[in-house]
Write a protein that holds these residues in place. Structure first.
Motif, mmCIF file in Angstrom:
data_model
loop_
_atom_site.group_PDB
_atom_site.id
_atom_site.type_symbol
_atom_site.label_atom_id
_atom_site.label_comp_id
_atom_site.label_asym_id
_atom_site.label_seq_id
_atom_site.Cartn_x
_atom_site.Cartn_y
_atom_site.Cartn_z
ATOM 1 N N ALA A 258 36.882 63.154 45.482
ATOM 2 C CA ALA A 258 35.975 62.868 46.469
ATOM 3 C C ALA A 258 35.853 61.363 46.569
ATOM 4 O O ALA A 258 35.782 60.825 47.567
ATOM 5 C CB ALA A 258 34.725 63.455 46.489
ATOM 6 N N THR A 265 38.260 64.372 53.560
ATOM 7 C CA THR A 265 37.456 64.859 54.402
ATOM 8 C C THR A 265 35.972 64.121 54.196
ATOM 9 O O THR A 265 35.591 63.600 52.980
ATOM 10 C CB THR A 265 37.074 66.319 54.675
ATOM 11 N N GLU A 266 34.836 64.271 54.978
ATOM 12 C CA GLU A 266 33.531 63.941 54.544
ATOM 13 C C GLU A 266 33.088 64.529 53.507
ATOM 14 O O GLU A 266 32.362 63.920 52.606
ATOM 15 C CB GLU A 266 32.774 64.041 55.743
ATOM 16 N N ALA A 267 33.526 65.745 53.257
ATOM 17 C CA ALA A 267 33.018 66.561 51.909
ATOM 18 C C ALA A 267 33.782 66.119 50.665
ATOM 19 O O ALA A 267 33.617 66.678 49.631
ATOM 20 C CB ALA A 267 33.207 68.085 52.238
ATOM 21 N N GLY A 268 34.926 65.593 50.882
ATOM 22 C CA GLY A 268 35.931 65.225 49.858
ATOM 23 C C GLY A 268 37.211 65.818 49.617
ATOM 24 O O GLY A 268 37.770 65.696 48.427
ATOM 25 N N ARG A 271 43.184 65.654 52.713
ATOM 26 C CA ARG A 271 43.646 65.970 54.107
ATOM 27 C C ARG A 271 45.067 66.328 54.086
ATOM 28 O O ARG A 271 45.686 65.375 53.531
ATOM 29 C CB ARG A 271 43.017 65.119 55.224
#
Length: 730
Positions: A258, A265-268, A271
Motif C-alpha cells: 500500500a 487503489t486508494e485501499a492499497g 491495480r
C-alpha cells in the motif's frame, strides 16, 4: 520431479504462496518451462487455505488439513523456496527485497500475498487483538485461548469486530467450539453499520437466526474505542468482556504494498489489467486478494484467485518467452457457501439463499477436493537411472543426499588418511584425523580446515550461510577464533546474468555469517558443473592448546549442543516426504552460529562437532583418541522434529549404512532412535566431554544461550567403544 537440462537463463519469482501461486507451482511442476529458474518467496513454509478457516475454528478440521506445504510444493515444481517476508519491489532494478536476506532479482515476477484484517488504527488492537488474516497467527492464538478455557484459566468470552460474512462465520464457529468444550460461551459480534451481512442481504435473516441460536450478542451501529486486556471498550464507554478479540472488519492491503510507488487503489491493492499485469509494468503480475481487477472489479474472494491461476501460469510463461498474453475473464457471480458453526451451511447466489446440512457436506467436499491437489502431489515420471557396472540396483537408483549425507564412507576416508601419514614436521602439530590441522607459524598457532557441501536446497543464500557455519564448526570445536576464509563454489549451468545473481546471494550470506564470527573472505574459486556445491577453507587462531578429541577421562559427562536427525530430514525433503514446518525449523537451527556454545564449553576435556559420520561415529573418534569407552542414553538425545517418525519408516541418508559399519554400538536395537545415532549431520552440534562437577553449570549456560543442549551419556573405563543404556542425569 523432472528438471530441464537446458541452461538456466531467466528468473521467475513468485512473491507469496497464495491460492493462485500454489496452483501455478503445481502446474509448473507438471510442465516446467526449460531454462527458467523458479523462485517462491513466503514468510512461512506452509500456506493456508482460508476457505476452511471457519471449520478450523469450530473444531471440524485439524490445522494441517488446511495448510499447503510450500516446501513439498516447491520441490515438486523444481523451485527454490526462500522463507522470508518481501518488503519492497524495485521494478526499475527488477529486484525484490526480502527481510534478513537482501535482494532477489527477477526477469518476471508475480505477487500473490493475500490481505490482512488487522486494525492498526484501533488503540490496543496490536497488543490485545488478533487479525483473522493471516491465518497462521490467528489459529495459534485461538487454539491457545480454547486451551485456557478448557483449563478454566480463562472465561469463555470472545468478541468479533466486523459483521460481514467473515465475521459472522467466525462468531458462529467460536460459539460452536466453546460449547463443544463444555463451556457456556459469551460471544459478541460488533458491526459499525446499521445491519450485519451487507454483502449478502438476502441471507441476513437466516444468519441472524443462526446467531441467536448460539446466543451470540449482535451489536450494530456500534463504534469500538479501544481494545484492552479485559476486552473491548465501546465508544459510549460500555465494556465488552472478552479474553479473545478477533478483527474481521474488511480486507486491508499489506502496508509494504500500500505504501509503495506501485500503482495501487486508494485501499492499497495492486491495480492489474485483463492480462493480470500490474498497470504500467510489463514484467510484474499480481493475482488473488492483493490485486484489484481494474477492468472487472470484484469483491475479495478466493474463488477468483483459483479461476485466475491457469491464465496467470500461461501469461508468466508467455512473458518469459516473448509470446502473446491472454485475458482473464472473472465470473460475474459465484456461489457463497457460509458455515453456520455446526456442520451446516447456507448457500447464497444471485439473490437466492437457503440452508441445509447437505450444503456443509457439499462445501466440505469442495474444500477437500481443492486441498487434494497438493497432498498427494501428482506422480511425475523420473528419468530412468543409468545402469552402472559394479553397483547393485538399489545403489544405482538411490538419490544422492545433499549436505553431509553425500560424504565419502568413513572406512574409505580413514584408509586414505592413514596412507597420508608421512614424516613429522615441526610446523605441523597435528596429523590427519582432528577437526582441523594445527600449524605453528613462527610461534603463532593457526588451525586450518576445509569443508564443502553438496546443495540440499536451491536457496543459494541459505545454502551459503549453512555451509559457512558448517565449516566454522571445526574451528570453534578446536577452541580457535575464526580468522580468514577461501570460498569454493560450483554453480549449475546458467547464463552470465544468473551467475552474477547467484554469486551475489551466496557471497552476501556467506560473508555475513563469516564476518559475524570474526573471519573475512579473502579469495576463492568458482566454476560451473552439474549441480550446486559450496565449500570453505577456513583458518583460525589459537591462544593456547587446541581442543581435540583426545583428553576425555572416565567419568566425564557427554554434552550435545544440538539435536540430531538432520540427515534423515534432508533426505526426506529431497524425496518430498518431510513436513514443511519441520524443514523450516531445521533450516533455522542450521543457520544459527555456534561460536557462543564453543566458548561456554572452552574447558571441556575433549570436543568435536557432529557432522557427516553421525553422533556414534564422532563419539567413537573421542573414544579412540582418549583410550576409553563411552555409554550413551538414547532417550536423552534431542532429536529434530519429524526425524524419528521418518526414520521409523526406514528412510535413511545415503551414507547411513557406511556410518553404521564404521561405528558399532553395543546394545543397539533396530529402532528409529538407534538408527539416528548414525545419521549424518550438517552443521551439527558440538559433542563435548566435560568434567562431571561442572557439567550441570555448562548445560544451564548453553540452554540460557538458546541452544537445545542435553547431557546424553558419559565416558567410562575400558577399551574404546560405545554402548547404549540409560544414564543417570547429574
Amino acid at each position: 520431479m523432472m528438471q530441464s537440462a537446458a541452461p538456466l537463463s531467466r528468473d521467475l519469482v513468485l512473491v507469496g504462496g497464495g491460492h493462485a501461486h500454489a496452483l501455478v507451482l503445481r502446474m509448473w511442476g507438471m510442465d516446467p518451462l526449460p531454462g527458467a529458474r523458479l523462485t517462491v518467496i513466503d514468510p512461512n513454509p506452509v500456506a493456508p487455505y482460508t476457505g476452511m478457516l471457519p471449520g478450523l475454528v469450530a473444531g471440524h478440521y485439524r490445522r494441517e488439513e488446511l495448510e499447503i506445504d510450500l516446501v513439498k510444493l516447491a520441490r515438486f515444481a523444481g523451485a527454490r523456496l526462500v522463507v522470508g517476508a518481501a518488503t519492497r519491489i524495485d521494478t526499475e532494478a527488477r529486484c525484490i527485497t526480502v527481510a534478513g536476506r537482501g535482494e532477489i532479482a527477477y526477469d518476471v515476477a508475480s505477487v500473490d500475498v493475500g490481505i490482512h484484517s488487522g486494525m492498526p488504527n484501533l488503540p490496543g488492537f496490536a497488543a490485545h487483538g488478533v487479525a483473522a488474516k493471516p491465518l497462521g497467527p490467528f489459529a495459534q492464538a485461538w487454539d491457545g485461548f480454547v486451551a485456557r478455557v478448557a483449563e478454566e484459566a480463562a472465561a469463555p468470552q470472545a468478541a468479533v469486530i466486523g459483521g460481514g460474512i467473515a465475521g459472522i462465520e467466525l462468531a458462529l464457529a467460536m460459539a460452536h467450539r466453546l460449547q463443544g468444550a463444555g463451556a457456556r460461551p459469551e460471544i459478541t459480534l460488533i458491526e459499525r453499520a446499521a445491519e450485519i451481512a451487507p454483502d449478502a442481504p438476502v441471507a441476513r435473516a437466516r444468519l441472524l437466526a443462526a446467531l441467536r441460536g448460539y446466543g451470540v450478542q449482535v451489536l450494530t451501529g456500534a463504534e469500538v474505542r479501544a481494545i484492552s486486556r479485559s476486552g473491548v471498550e465501546m465508544a459510549d464507554g460500555t465494556p465488552i468482556p472478552a479474553g479473545f478479540v478477533a478483527g474481521a472488519a474488511g480486507a486491508r492491503a499489506h502496508p509494504w504494498l500500500a505504501g509503495s510507488d506501485l500503482p495501487v487503489t486508494e485501499a492499497g491493492f495492486l491495480r492489474v489489467g485483463p492480462d493480470l499485469r500490474v498497470e504500467g509494468h510489463e514484467t510484474l503480475f499480481a493475482a488473488g486478494d492483493c490485486a484489484h481487477l481494474s477492468h472487472a472489479p470484484r469483491p475479495k474472494a478466493g474463488v477468483y484467485a483459483v479461476r485466475a491461476a491457469p491464465v496467470l501460469r500461461d501469461n508468466l510463461r508467455a512473458a518469459l518467452s516473448g509470446q502473446a498474453l491472454r485475458p482473464f475473464h472473472p465470473q460475474r457471480h459465484y456461489l457463497k457457501l457460509i458455515s453456520l458453526g455446526r456442520k451446516s451451511a447456507l448457500a447464497e447466489k444471485a439473490g437466492i439463499a437457503f440452508a441445509a446440512p447437505l450444503l456443509w457436506r457439499w462445501k466440505d467436499r469442495i474444500d477437500r477436493k481443492f486441498m487434494a491437489k497438493f497432498d498427494p502431489l501428482p506422480e511425475m515420471p523420473e528419468p530412468e537411472a543409468p545402469r552402472i557396472a559394479a553397483l547393485n540396483e538399489k545403489t544405482a537408483q538411490e538419490p544422492l543426499c545433499g549436505g553431509c549425507g553425500s560424504k565419502v564412507a568413513p572406512e574409505v576416508l580413514s584408509g586414505m588418511l592413514a596412507a597420508q601419514g608421512g614424516a613429522a614436521r615441526p610446523d605441523i602439530l597435528t596429523g590427519p584425523g582432528d577437526d582441523a590441522a594445527v600449524l605453528d607459524l613462527g610461534g603463532v598457532r593457526q588451525v586450518l580446515t576445509t569443508d564443502h557441501l553438496r546443495g540440499f536446497t536451491m536457496d543459494h543464500g541459505l545454502m551459503a550461510r549453512v555451509a559457512a557455519l558448517h565449516a566454522l564448526g571445526d574451528i570453534w570445536a578446536m577452541g580457535a577464533c575464526p580468522q580468514a576464509a577461501l570460498v569454493s563454489i560450483t554453480l549449475p549451468r546458467m547464463s552470465e546474468v544468473l551467475q552474477a545473481r547467484s554469486m551475489s546471494e551466496i557471497m552476501e550470506q556467506a560473508g555475513d555469517a563469516l564476518r559475524a564470527a570474526g573471519a573475512e573472505i579473502i579469495g576463492g574459486h568458482s566454476t560451473m558443473g552439474a549441480e550446486l556445491s559450496i565449500g570453505f577453507t577456513v583458518t583460525g587462531l589459537l591462544e593456547g592448546d587446541a581442543m581435540t578429541t583426545a583428553g576425555a577421562r572416565p567419568g566425564d559427562v557427554l554434552i550435545l549442543t544440538r539435536p540430531i536427525g538432520s540427515g534423515t530430514l534432508l533426505a526426506a525433503e529431497m524425496r518430498g516426504q518431510a513436513r514443511g514446518g519441520d524443514i523450516r525449523a531445521l533450516w533455522d537451527v542450521l543457520a544459527t552460529p555456534q561460536g557462543d556454545a564453543a566458548a561456554i564449553l572452552s574447558d571441556a576435556r575433549a570436543m568435536t562437532d557432529v557432522t557427516g559420520f553421525g553422533l556414534a561415529g564422532h563419539l567413537w573418534a573421542i573414544c579412540r583418541a582418549s583410550g576409553c569407552g563411552a555409554v550413551l542414553d538414547p532417550a536423552a538425545i534431542p532429536l529434530f522434529a519429524g526425524a524419528e517418525a521418518l526414520a521409523a519408516t526406514g528412510l535413511r541418508s545415503t551414507i547411513w549404512a557406511a556410518n553404521r559399519r564404521a561405528a558399532p554400538l553395543a546394545g543397539a536395537g533396530e529402532d528409529a532412535r538407534a538408527a539416528l545415532l548414525h545419521d549424518p549431520q550438517t552443521a551439527g552440534g558440538f559433542l563435548a566431554a566435560v568434567a562431571s562437577d561442572v557439567a550441570g553449570d555448562r548445560l544451564r549456560a548453553l540452554r540460557a544461550a538458546g541452544h537445545d543442549a542435553a547431557i546424553i551419556g558419559q565416558m567410562e573405563e575400558g577399551a574404546p567403544g560405545v554402548r547404549l543404556q540409560g544414564v543417570a542425569q547429574p
